[in-house]
Design a protein around this motif. Structure first.
Motif, mmCIF file in Angstrom:
data_model
loop_
_atom_site.group_PDB
_atom_site.id
_atom_site.type_symbol
_atom_site.label_atom_id
_atom_site.label_comp_id
_atom_site.label_asym_id
_atom_site.label_seq_id
_atom_site.Cartn_x
_atom_site.Cartn_y
_atom_site.Cartn_z
ATOM 1 N N PRO A 29 -7.318 34.458 -17.631
ATOM 2 C CA PRO A 29 -7.092 33.003 -17.726
ATOM 3 C C PRO A 29 -7.466 32.144 -19.844
ATOM 4 N N ILE A 30 -6.453 32.036 -20.100
ATOM 5 C CA ILE A 30 -6.897 30.901 -21.293
ATOM 6 C C ILE A 30 -7.078 29.824 -21.075
ATOM 7 N N THR A 31 -8.170 29.530 -22.132
ATOM 8 C CA THR A 31 -8.650 27.855 -21.767
ATOM 9 C C THR A 31 -7.665 27.986 -23.290
ATOM 10 N N VAL A 32 -7.008 26.636 -23.178
ATOM 11 C CA VAL A 32 -5.712 25.518 -23.727
ATOM 12 C C VAL A 32 -6.337 24.229 -23.935
ATOM 13 N N MET A 33 -6.955 23.631 -22.699
ATOM 14 C CA MET A 33 -7.340 22.232 -23.500
ATOM 15 C C MET A 33 -8.818 22.323 -22.290
ATOM 16 N N GLN A 34 -9.534 21.464 -22.273
ATOM 17 C CA GLN A 34 -10.735 21.109 -21.831
ATOM 18 C C GLN A 34 -10.068 20.587 -20.396
ATOM 19 N N PRO A 35 -11.093 20.751 -19.293
ATOM 20 C CA PRO A 35 -11.227 19.817 -17.859
ATOM 21 C C PRO A 35 -10.459 18.807 -17.554
ATOM 22 N N SER A 36 -11.552 17.886 -18.617
ATOM 23 C CA SER A 36 -10.692 16.621 -18.706
ATOM 24 C C SER A 36 -9.256 15.911 -19.856
ATOM 25 N N VAL A 37 -9.382 16.492 -19.885
ATOM 26 C CA VAL A 37 -7.998 16.771 -20.598
ATOM 27 C C VAL A 37 -6.298 16.798 -19.760
ATOM 28 N N ALA A 38 -6.865 18.330 -18.962
ATOM 29 C CA ALA A 38 -6.222 18.409 -17.729
ATOM 30 C C ALA A 38 -6.375 17.401 -17.045
ATOM 31 N N ASN A 39 -6.841 16.934 -16.151
ATOM 32 C CA ASN A 39 -7.423 15.721 -15.478
ATOM 33 C C ASN A 39 -6.355 13.578 -16.668
ATOM 34 N N ASP A 40 -6.826 13.845 -16.732
ATOM 35 C CA ASP A 40 -6.323 13.045 -17.700
ATOM 36 C C ASP A 40 -3.932 13.259 -17.616
ATOM 37 N N LEU A 41 -4.032 14.223 -17.700
ATOM 38 C CA LEU A 41 -2.581 14.187 -17.783
ATOM 39 C C LEU A 41 -1.915 14.409 -16.330
#
Length: 276
Positions: A21-33
């Motif tokens: 895996p490659i982390t490209v954003m925080q989970p909170s950002v993904a959840n908002d998207l």
């Protein structure tokens, strides 16, 4: 450019045809998207849905932000260089406890892009696990030529033609399990597929397919793309607009034109065609 991929990551991609895996954003950002995407789905179901899943980044600011996210482009640049176009995006959403699945295939088979050196970034907006149908990659298969694909048009197969490669050796398969905000990168010839979602939550991912060097050409003629980094001295693609609003209704006609052309490319030589 920040070197998003390590030397080991690049070596893995070259050897296996996939890195994750490659982390490209925080989970909170993904959840908002995810929240913004689902809000748009609810408000405009006629524009975004199972048969309108292609190239929604031309309409939705939340997806446009993903397409242009620096962390994603930094990783892609490590593999294909500083000049990058993106030809299409696809929303891969598996509803809870559904039979929807993706048979083993190679992206390059139907994308019509030459040379076949493009890649796909698959970004998770929810968890992607074995239980909810994460992508499975056949390591090293990108070194093969294009394999024979059979069109099944299976009812629960979410590929356009239900295309599949038979007799895949799954012993070398790698489950690409991702947390929200992580992504995988895979080569256009890497064989991959995924199973159904057996959980009570949606599995949401977006495939940025395909990232390519601007010298890449479409063998079926006209094609569309975004220049997402660097410069384009080749002019092989008609450039698309970016949304100017959370849901940009002014771009609907353009998105539909792009999807009509995409269908012509994906279904070239097929006996029939479905609605996506």
């Amino acid at each position: 450019m920040v070197m998003k991929l390590s030397v080991d990551d690049i070596s893995r991609y070259q050897k296996d045809g996939v890195v994750a895996p490659i982390t490209v954003m925080q989970p909170s950002v993904a959840n908002d998207l995810r929240r913004r995407l689902e809000s748009a789905e609810n408000s405009f179901p006629e524009l975004i849905g199972p048969e309108k899943r292609n190239n929604a980044h031309y309409l939705l600011a939340c997806l446009d932000e993903i397409v242009h996210r620096e962390e994603i482009l930094d990783a892609v640049e490590c593999l294909i260089g500083p000049d990058i176009v993106l030809t299409n995006t696809v929303l891969f959403i598996k509803e809870p406890n559904s039979l929807h699945h993706v048979t083993y295939h190679q992206d390059a088979t139907y994308m019509g892009l030459e040379p076949q050196t493009s890649l796909t970034a698959w970004i998770a907006l929810t968890e992607s696990t074995r239980e909810n149908g994460c992508v499975r990659m056949i390591r090293g298969s990108h070194r093969l030529d294009i394999q024979q694909h059979i069109d099944t048009f299976g009812e629960d197969n979410i590929l356009t033609r239900g295309q599949q490669i038979e007799d895949v050796d799954e012993e070398s398969a790698l489950d690409i399990e991702l947390e929200p905000g992580q992504m995988s990168l895979h080569h256009a010839r890497t064989i991959h597929g995924s199973g159904p979602n057996k959980t009570s939550d949606r599995r949401i991912g977006i495939a940025l397919q395909s990232f390519a060097h601007p010298s890449t050409r479409q063998v079926h003629g006209q094609d569309y793309a975004l220049l997402v980094r660097g410069s384009d001295e080749h002019g092989n693609f008609t450039k698309g607009p970016r949304p100017d609003a959370e849901v940009d209704l002014a771009n609907v006609a353009f998105r539909d034109r792009v999807n009509t052309r995409l269908s012509e490319i994906l279904y070239a030589g097929a006996e029939k065609q479905r609605g996506y």
